[in-house]
Design a protein around this motif. Sequence first.
Motif, PDB file in Angstrom:
ATOM      1  N   ASN A   1       6.452   2.544   2.905  1.00  9.67           N
ATOM      2  CA  ASN A   1       7.459   1.486   2.713  1.00  9.67           C
ATOM      3  C   ASN A   1       7.780   0.782   4.020  1.00  9.67           C
ATOM      4  O   ASN A   1       7.978  -0.441   4.049  1.00  9.67           O
TER       5      ASN A   1
ATOM      6  N   ASP B   1       5.027  -1.605   4.778  1.00  9.61           N
ATOM      7  CA  ASP B   1       5.154  -2.750   3.873  1.00  9.61           C
ATOM      8  C   ASP B   1       6.289  -3.674   4.305  1.00  9.61           C
ATOM      9  O   ASP B   1       6.132  -4.904   4.304  1.00  9.61           O
ATOM     10  N   HIS B   2       7.430  -3.079   4.644  1.00  6.51           N
ATOM     11  CA  HIS B   2       8.612  -3.887   4.949  1.00  6.51           C
ATOM     12  C   HIS B   2       8.364  -4.808   6.136  1.00  6.51           C
ATOM     13  O   HIS B   2       8.778  -5.978   6.116  1.00  6.51           O
TER      14      HIS B   2
ATOM     15  N   ALA C   1      14.021   2.220   1.384  1.00  9.24           N
ATOM     16  CA  ALA C   1      12.827   2.742   0.731  1.00  9.24           C
ATOM     17  C   ALA C   1      12.830   2.323  -0.735  1.00  9.24           C
ATOM     18  O   ALA C   1      13.832   1.836  -1.263  1.00  9.24           O
ATOM     19  N   ASP C   2      11.723   2.526  -1.423  1.00 11.47           N
ATOM     20  CA  ASP C   2      11.611   2.015  -2.791  1.00 11.47           C
ATOM     21  C   ASP C   2      12.438   2.806  -3.803  1.00 11.47           C
ATOM     22  O   ASP C   2      12.512   2.428  -4.970  1.00 11.47           O
TER      23      ASP C   2
ATOM     24  N   ASP D   1       7.986   6.892   2.438  1.00 11.46           N
ATOM     25  CA  ASP D   1       8.889   6.132   3.302  1.00 11.46           C
ATOM     26  C   ASP D   1       8.099   5.429   4.403  1.00 11.46           C
ATOM     27  O   ASP D   1       8.384   4.274   4.746  1.00 11.46           O
TER      28      ASP D   1
END
Length: 280
Positions: A79, A82-83, A6-7, A76
Motif C-alpha cells: 500500500n 502504491d500510495h 492502508a487498504d 501495508d
Amino acid sequence: MEHFLADDGEKIHLKISGTGRPVVLLHGWTSTHRDWNPFLEALEPAHQVFRWDARGHGGHALRTGHPPHVARMARDLHNLLDHWQLQDVALVGHSMGALTLWQYLQDYGDGRVSRVAFIDQSPRLLTDDGWAMGIYGDFDAARNRDFIRALEADFAETVLRLAAQGHNARARSRYQENAAGIVRARAFLRQLDPAPLIECWRSLTEADYRAVLGKIRVPALLVYGGASNFYSTGTALHVRDSIPNALLHIYPDVDHAPHLVERERFTRDLLDFLRRPGNE
C-alpha cells in the motif's frame, strides 16, 4: 509524522526525507523508524528515504484492530508503494523488517524493486529436527509457547531476556548489570501496548521463507553480526548461498544490530550497494 491509510483503513505513520531514488527502511520488532536516523545524512542527498513505524509499533494505537501479522505488514508495504507510486525502489529490512520484506516478495514479487537488503535474520525463526538455523539454534515450538506465555505475563522483561539469553556475551553482561541502555529499553518497552506486538510475534514465528530465497532475482545485500544474539554464522551463509548472487558482509564481534553498532561501515556498505549496477 506523515501517514497514509492502508487498504483496511489503518493509519500507518512514517517519515519521508531526501530526494532521488526511493529507499524504504523497515525496522525490527518492538522498534520504530528512529532506528534509521543515523543514516539519513548519508542517504538523503541521493535518495528519497521512507521509514515507517510498522503497524502496532511506535506507540501508535491500532484504529482498526487488525493486528500486525507479517502478511498484513507486507500488504501495508505494498500500500505504501502504491500510495506514493514508487518504482525502482530499494527495500532494506532489519530483523522483523527482513521477514516483512521476504513476505512482500513472496506475495507481490519484485516488479517494483531495484534491490533488497536483509540485516541479521533467519528465513525461519523456529527450529526443529531438520532446521537448526533459527533463534539460538534450539528455539522450537514448545520453547516459543513458553516464551509467548512469558510475554503475556511481563512483556518488557521477556523481550529484554530474549536478547540477553542468546549467544552474545556482552548482551548477557549488560542485562545482568542492568546497564543504562537496559534501563532505557525497559522503560520504552513498558510504554507499549503488548497485545498487538505479541500477535505480531506469533505470526513471525509461524512464517517460513526458505523457499522465497531462491526466487530473489534483484541484487541482494546481506549484513550479519558475527556475534549475533540469535543466529550463527551458518545462518548467514545459508541465506547467502540460497539467494542468487547475494553479497554478504559479516561484521566480526557484532550483535543482532550490526548496522547500529558499526554505523560507519554499514553506511559505506549500503551506499556502495545502492550505487552498484543492478537489473535496471
